[in-house]
Design a protein around this motif. Structure first.
Motif, PDB file in Angstrom:
ATOM      1  N   LEU A  44      46.832  43.253  51.282  1.00  0.00           N
ATOM      2  CA  LEU A  44      47.138  44.742  50.708  1.00  0.00           C
ATOM      3  C   LEU A  44      46.512  45.847  51.614  1.00  0.00           C
ATOM      4  CD1 LEU A  44      46.835  44.094  46.886  1.00  0.00           C
ATOM      5  CD2 LEU A  44      48.765  43.833  48.353  1.00  0.00           C
ATOM      6  N   PHE A  45      47.022  46.604  52.222  1.00  0.00           N
ATOM      7  CA  PHE A  45      46.287  47.549  53.175  1.00  0.00           C
ATOM      8  C   PHE A  45      46.339  48.833  52.436  1.00  0.00           C
ATOM      9  CE2 PHE A  45      48.430  44.159  55.777  1.00  0.00           C
ATOM     10  CZ  PHE A  45      47.634  43.955  56.894  1.00  0.00           C
ATOM     11  N   ARG A  46      46.858  49.178  51.668  1.00  0.00           N
ATOM     12  CA  ARG A  46      46.954  50.528  51.183  1.00  0.00           C
ATOM     13  C   ARG A  46      45.758  50.562  50.027  1.00  0.00           C
ATOM     14  NH1 ARG A  46      53.087  51.816  50.521  1.00  0.00           N
ATOM     15  NH2 ARG A  46      52.934  50.282  48.674  1.00  0.00           N
ATOM     16  N   HIS A  47      45.299  51.884  49.949  1.00  0.00           N
ATOM     17  CA  HIS A  47      44.213  52.129  48.905  1.00  0.00           C
ATOM     18  C   HIS A  47      44.648  52.150  47.556  1.00  0.00           C
ATOM     19  CE1 HIS A  47      40.955  54.730  46.776  1.00  0.00           C
ATOM     20  NE2 HIS A  47      40.310  54.524  47.724  1.00  0.00           N
ATOM     21  N   ASP A  48      45.809  52.499  47.077  1.00  0.00           N
ATOM     22  CA  ASP A  48      46.372  52.823  45.865  1.00  0.00           C
ATOM     23  C   ASP A  48      46.726  51.055  45.468  1.00  0.00           C
ATOM     24  OD1 ASP A  48      46.423  55.255  45.834  1.00  0.00           O
ATOM     25  OD2 ASP A  48      48.359  55.834  46.024  1.00  0.00           O
ATOM     26  N   ASP A  49      47.191  50.252  46.136  1.00  0.00           N
ATOM     27  CA  ASP A  49      47.295  48.835  45.922  1.00  0.00           C
ATOM     28  C   ASP A  49      46.188  48.197  45.534  1.00  0.00           C
ATOM     29  OD1 ASP A  49      50.148  49.403  46.096  1.00  0.00           O
ATOM     30  OD2 ASP A  49      50.184  48.733  48.246  1.00  0.00           O
ATOM     31  N   VAL A  50      45.217  48.329  46.452  1.00  0.00           N
ATOM     32  CA  VAL A  50      43.872  47.606  46.323  1.00  0.00           C
ATOM     33  C   VAL A  50      43.202  48.048  45.137  1.00  0.00           C
ATOM     34  CG1 VAL A  50      41.460  47.653  47.072  1.00  0.00           C
ATOM     35  CG2 VAL A  50      43.390  47.145  48.571  1.00  0.00           C
ATOM     36  N   MET A  51      43.247  49.563  44.619  1.00  0.00           N
ATOM     37  CA  MET A  51      42.607  50.076  43.198  1.00  0.00           C
ATOM     38  C   MET A  51      43.511  49.314  42.099  1.00  0.00           C
ATOM     39  SD  MET A  51      40.067  51.775  43.531  1.00  0.00           S
ATOM     40  CE  MET A  51      39.941  52.322  41.989  1.00  0.00           C
ATOM     41  N   LEU A 326      35.542  52.929  49.057  1.00  0.00           N
ATOM     42  CA  LEU A 326      35.331  51.465  48.547  1.00  0.00           C
ATOM     43  C   LEU A 326      34.394  50.725  49.247  1.00  0.00           C
ATOM     44  CD1 LEU A 326      39.179  50.930  48.029  1.00  0.00           C
ATOM     45  CD2 LEU A 326      37.490  51.747  46.042  1.00  0.00           C
ATOM     46  N   LEU A 327      33.524  51.161  49.937  1.00  0.00           N
ATOM     47  CA  LEU A 327      32.618  50.444  50.736  1.00  0.00           C
ATOM     48  C   LEU A 327      31.903  49.269  49.885  1.00  0.00           C
ATOM     49  CD1 LEU A 327      30.692  50.046  53.013  1.00  0.00           C
ATOM     50  CD2 LEU A 327      29.183  51.943  52.144  1.00  0.00           C
ATOM     51  N   TYR A 328      31.611  49.638  48.565  1.00  0.00           N
ATOM     52  CA  TYR A 328      31.003  48.685  47.685  1.00  0.00           C
ATOM     53  C   TYR A 328      31.950  48.323  46.448  1.00  0.00           C
ATOM     54  CZ  TYR A 328      26.846  49.978  50.029  1.00  0.00           C
ATOM     55  OH  TYR A 328      25.439  50.281  51.211  1.00  0.00           O
ATOM     56  N   GLY A 329      33.166  48.607  46.620  1.00  0.00           N
ATOM     57  CA  GLY A 329      34.249  48.163  45.906  1.00  0.00           C
ATOM     58  C   GLY A 329      34.458  48.852  44.633  1.00  0.00           C
TER      59      GLY A 329
END
Length: 387
Positions: A44-51, A326-329
């Motif tokens: 997963l490359f996108r911020h929204d998908d990771v969140m 999201l450096l620290y998740g």
């Protein structure tokens, strides 16, 4: 995982990708933001998908490994009591108490750097700082510095090669170090040093002290995370400041701005590339159907550069980007050691900027980027001029 053959969307082990990961991930984020490969499985490359993954631990489980992983590889409710035990070790009070030790290590290392002579930041500074600071925080002897340095390199090589036998041997080697540390404290009894390792041995989880297996897993996770990410972070910071002398001077004049600046530089150039999850049910992400039981790679190095969230990913905007970084998740697995890492990096950079007037790439030798799963540099020739 499905038995149906799949055509890979990309090859994360391609030489061009490994040599320069960040631009490759930027390109994939635009071309195929949810991608399948044999090496990383679903990435997963996108911020929204990771969140989305970070917020839904019921669908995207952290229990990826077949081996015990405390607490990184656990989901609630199993995860919760371990997390509650860990968090006080990174409290504001604990960080204040450890800061003088951290500053002493940082100052001595900065003072040891050659003035006006080329040196490798990774070997002489970033890796040395990570080793010394980890052993000092845990209460481990200086004699472990060199074995741990070699162990980190072997662990990285085995992980990249996906050599399960080598990975098992590396794990057993680390287990041996931890066994000796625990046994020394048990034999000392009441005379055991009052350090973090001894305190962890006395913690009660679910009504009993942690087993040696649990302690070893916890300490391995702490050590891998600390040694690799702190070292990578330091090399990234010095490389960036060498390329941006005006920012270096500004931070030297106003160290209050350092914490946000450090987080922002590490947003743009990730010290930790990824983490993993596994799906517990069939799910659709970014228009792709992912069956239950599939492994997912959360690519921090891409999500933290998503143009839809950060605009120009290379624009230095610490205040604007702080809340989405999201450096620290994020979520229940947000890094518990973030206060320690932030304090260590802040103190190191304060000492460096106080002592160093000029910072620039060495005229001879080309920097070499680290290879997945590590970020930052494996070689960074630099020259400094001290004040």
């Amino acid at each position: 995982m499905s038995d149906a053959p799949r055509k890979p969307d990309w090859n994360p082990r391609n030489e061009a990708v490994l040599k320069n990961q960040i631009p490759a991930y930027d390109a994939m984020r635009a071309q195929c933001p949810v991608a399948w490969s044999d090496f990383q499985h679903w990435t997963l490359f996108r911020h929204d998908d990771v969140m989305r993954v970070l917020k839904d631990h019921q669908t995207f489980s952290s229990a990826v490994s077949s081996h015990l992983s405390v607490p990184n590889g656990m989901d609630p409710p199993e995860h919760t009591p371990y997390r509650q035990v860990i968090e006080p070790y990174f409290s504001q009070q604990a960080m204040s108490e450890f800061e003088p030790t951290c500053r002493n290590i940082a100052r001595n290392l900065v003072n040891s750097l050659p003035d006006g002579q080329p040196f490798d930041v990774v070997e002489k500074f970033s890796r040395a700082f990570a080793l010394q600071i980890q052993c000092a925080f845990m209460g481990w002897p200086d004699s472990l510095h060199e074995p741990l340095r070699e162990w980190v390199l072997k662990n990285h090589r085995a992980t990249l090669a996906r050599d399960r036998q080598a990975m098992a041997e590396v794990a057993r080697e680390f287990d041996g170090y931890i066994h000796d540390l625990l046994e020394t404290r048990r034999q000392a009894g009441a005379k055991a040093p009052r350090d973090v390792t001894t305190s962890l041995m006395e913690e009660i989880v679910n009504g009993h002290a942690m087993t040696d297996e649990e302690l070893t897993s916890l300490l391995r996770n702490w050590t891998v995370g600390e040694l690799s990410t702190i070292s990578s972070s330091v090399s990234i910071l010095l490389s960036y400041l060498a390329e941006h002398p005006d920012l270096k001077q500004s931070l030297a004049n106003d160290t209050v701005a350092l914490p946000d600046a450090i987080d922002e530089i590490l947003r743009m150039d990730a010290p930790l590339m990824s983490n993993r999850r596994i799906t517990t049910r069939d799910v659709e992400v970014g228009g792709r159907s992912i069956p239950a039981g599939e492994k997912i790679t959360i690519l921090w190095a891409s999500a933290n550069r998503d143009e839809k969230v950060f605009g120009d990913p290379d624009a230095f905007c610490p205040q604007r980007n702080r809340d989405q970084n999201l450096l620290y998740g994020a979520g229940i697995h947000v890094c518990p050691g973030a206060p320690l890492a932030r304090m260590e990096l802040r103190v190191l950079m304060e000492e460096f900027l106080f002592a160093v007037d000029t910072l620039e790439p060495a005229p001879e030798g080309q920097p070499e980027r680290a290879i997945f799963p590590t970020g930052g540099f494996s070689y960074l020739p630099t020259i400094i001029g001290k004040r």
